[in-house]
Design a protein around this motif. Structure first.
Motif, short mmCIF file in Angstrom:
data_model
loop_
_atom_site.label_atom_id
_atom_site.label_comp_id
_atom_site.label_asym_id
_atom_site.label_seq_id
_atom_site.Cartn_x
_atom_site.Cartn_y
_atom_site.Cartn_z
N ALA A 188 6.28 70.85 6.23
CA ALA A 188 7.26 70.34 5.27
C ALA A 188 7.73 71.49 4.39
O ALA A 188 7.05 72.53 4.28
CB ALA A 188 6.66 69.23 4.42
N PHE A 189 8.89 71.31 3.78
CA PHE A 189 9.51 72.34 2.95
C PHE A 189 9.83 71.79 1.57
O PHE A 189 10.31 70.66 1.43
CB PHE A 189 10.83 72.83 3.58
N ILE A 190 9.55 72.61 0.53
CA ILE A 190 10.08 72.36 -0.80
C ILE A 190 10.80 73.64 -1.22
O ILE A 190 10.77 74.64 -0.50
CB ILE A 190 8.99 71.98 -1.82
N THR A 191 11.46 73.61 -2.37
CA THR A 191 12.16 74.80 -2.84
C THR A 191 11.55 75.27 -4.16
O THR A 191 10.69 74.60 -4.74
CB THR A 191 13.66 74.52 -3.04
N VAL A 245 12.20 68.68 1.25
CA VAL A 245 13.60 68.79 1.63
C VAL A 245 13.90 67.76 2.73
O VAL A 245 13.15 67.64 3.70
CB VAL A 245 13.92 70.21 2.14
N ASP A 246 14.96 67.01 2.56
CA ASP A 246 15.37 65.95 3.48
C ASP A 246 14.31 64.85 3.61
O ASP A 246 14.38 64.03 4.54
CB ASP A 246 15.67 66.51 4.88
N ASN A 247 13.34 64.86 2.69
CA ASN A 247 12.28 63.85 2.73
C ASN A 247 11.62 63.79 4.11
O ASN A 247 11.30 62.71 4.62
CB ASN A 247 12.84 62.47 2.36
N LYS A 248 11.41 64.96 4.71
CA LYS A 248 10.98 65.01 6.11
C LYS A 248 9.73 65.84 6.32
O LYS A 248 9.55 66.89 5.69
CB LYS A 248 12.12 65.59 6.98
N PRO A 302 9.86 65.74 19.44
CA PRO A 302 10.50 66.30 20.64
C PRO A 302 11.04 67.72 20.45
O PRO A 302 11.00 68.52 21.38
CB PRO A 302 11.64 65.31 20.92
N ASP A 303 11.56 68.02 19.26
CA ASP A 303 12.17 69.33 19.03
C ASP A 303 11.83 69.84 17.62
O ASP A 303 12.67 69.86 16.73
CB ASP A 303 13.69 69.24 19.19
N PRO A 304 10.58 70.26 17.40
CA PRO A 304 10.19 70.70 16.05
C PRO A 304 10.97 71.90 15.55
O PRO A 304 11.27 72.00 14.37
CB PRO A 304 8.69 71.01 16.18
N ILE A 305 11.32 72.84 16.45
CA ILE A 305 12.07 74.02 16.02
C ILE A 305 13.47 73.61 15.58
O ILE A 305 14.00 74.09 14.57
CB ILE A 305 12.12 75.07 17.14
N GLY A 306 14.09 72.70 16.31
CA GLY A 306 15.40 72.20 15.91
C GLY A 306 15.34 71.47 14.58
O GLY A 306 16.25 71.60 13.74
N ASP A 307 14.26 70.71 14.37
CA ASP A 307 14.10 70.00 13.09
C ASP A 307 13.97 70.98 11.93
O ASP A 307 14.57 70.80 10.87
CB ASP A 307 12.87 69.10 13.15
N ALA A 315 3.15 66.06 -1.34
CA ALA A 315 2.10 66.83 -0.67
C ALA A 315 0.75 66.67 -1.36
O ALA A 315 -0.17 67.45 -1.12
CB ALA A 315 2.48 68.31 -0.61
N GLY A 316 0.62 65.67 -2.21
CA GLY A 316 -0.59 65.50 -2.99
C GLY A 316 -1.63 64.62 -2.32
O GLY A 316 -1.39 64.03 -1.26
N PRO A 317 -2.82 64.55 -2.92
CA PRO A 317 -3.88 63.68 -2.39
C PRO A 317 -3.38 62.25 -2.22
O PRO A 317 -2.70 61.71 -3.07
CB PRO A 317 -4.96 63.77 -3.48
N GLY A 318 -3.74 61.66 -1.09
CA GLY A 318 -3.31 60.31 -0.79
C GLY A 318 -2.00 60.23 -0.04
O GLY A 318 -1.61 59.14 0.42
N SER A 319 -1.29 61.35 0.10
CA SER A 319 -0.01 61.35 0.80
C SER A 319 -0.24 61.41 2.31
O SER A 319 -1.31 61.76 2.79
CB SER A 319 0.84 62.53 0.37
N ALA A 320 0.82 61.10 3.07
CA ALA A 320 0.74 61.20 4.52
C ALA A 320 0.64 62.65 4.96
O ALA A 320 0.16 62.94 6.06
CB ALA A 320 1.96 60.54 5.15
#
Length: 219
Positions: free
Chosen positions: A52-55, A62-65, A72-77, A109-114
């Motif tokens: 995952a990415f933050i700034t 970022v993008d809540n993703k 299927p395409d992690p590099i594309g994501d 990204a905290g405790p209890g998160s996915a």
């Protein structure tokens, strides 16, 4: 004689903290173009990863993703996420503060998160061409940030904190980059890898970061 086997991790939760200020266009492109080197190490080792990415001005993903190793395409994501980060963020980069906020209970990204799994190694990578400016937002010291990150895992071996930033202690050029003060101290305290953002090709950096991240420091 003694024989030692360096153990690899099975799972990794990888958080990138990306500087999104106006001077970062080339660095973000370099990261994007060489990200296959990073993912390739994890894929080749059979590691179950999440990315995952933050700034440096926002603690939310970022993008809540979250990108998963089973996608299927992690590099594309990842490419799409980096393209969406852009360079119109705050000129006061505060990567340490935003990673601190992101890893609070109840946050992305905290405790209890996915994202933050109990059986996974937490890998954090800061990418910035300027010093950390978190002191404007908080009186926390570099040691405070390091201590907080250590509380997220049950042992220090389950944490890998790294940075790609301006060379210690005077920065680097070309392209121009300040010394990554703040990031350097936290990475040094936690025994992570600190690499130069002025490299013309991030392939080696990303390959090294990935390999350092999947090896446990104790055996």
């Amino acid at each position: 004689s003694d024989f030692y086997e360096q153990e690899e991790i099975a799972n990794a939760d990888i958080l990138f903290v990306i500087d999104n200020s106006c001077s970062m266009n080339g660095h973000q492109t370099n990261l994007k173009n060489n990200f296959a080197s990073f993912i390739g190490v994890f894929a080749g080792s059979g590691v179950d990863y999440q990315i995952a990415f933050i700034t440096t001005d926002n603690e939310n993903f970022v993008d809540n993703k979250i990108v998963h190793s089973t996608d299927p395409d992690p590099i594309g994501d990842v490419t799409a996420i980096i393209d969406g980060i852009g360079i119109h963020g705050s000129g006061l980069e505060r990567g340490l503060w935003e990673s601190y906020e992101a890893t609070q209970t109840g946050k992305d990204a905290g405790p209890g998160s996915a994202f933050l799994r109990n059986d996974s190694r937490l890998v954090i990578v800061y990418l910035s061409d300027e010093r950390d400016g978190s002191g404007t937002y908080s009186s926390m010291t570099h040691g405070d940030y390091a201590s907080h990150l250590l509380t997220l895992k049950s042992s220090a071996d389950q944490l890998s904190v790294n940075a790609v930033a301006g060379d210690h202690p005077t920065g680097c050029s070309p392209p121009w980059a300040q010394h990554g003060a703040g990031y350097y101290e936290v990475v040094h305290q936690l025994g992570g890898t600190f690499m130069s953002i002025c490299a013309t090709d991030y392939g080696l950096q990303l390959d090294t970061l990935a390999r350092d991240s999947i090896l446990l420091s104790a055996f």
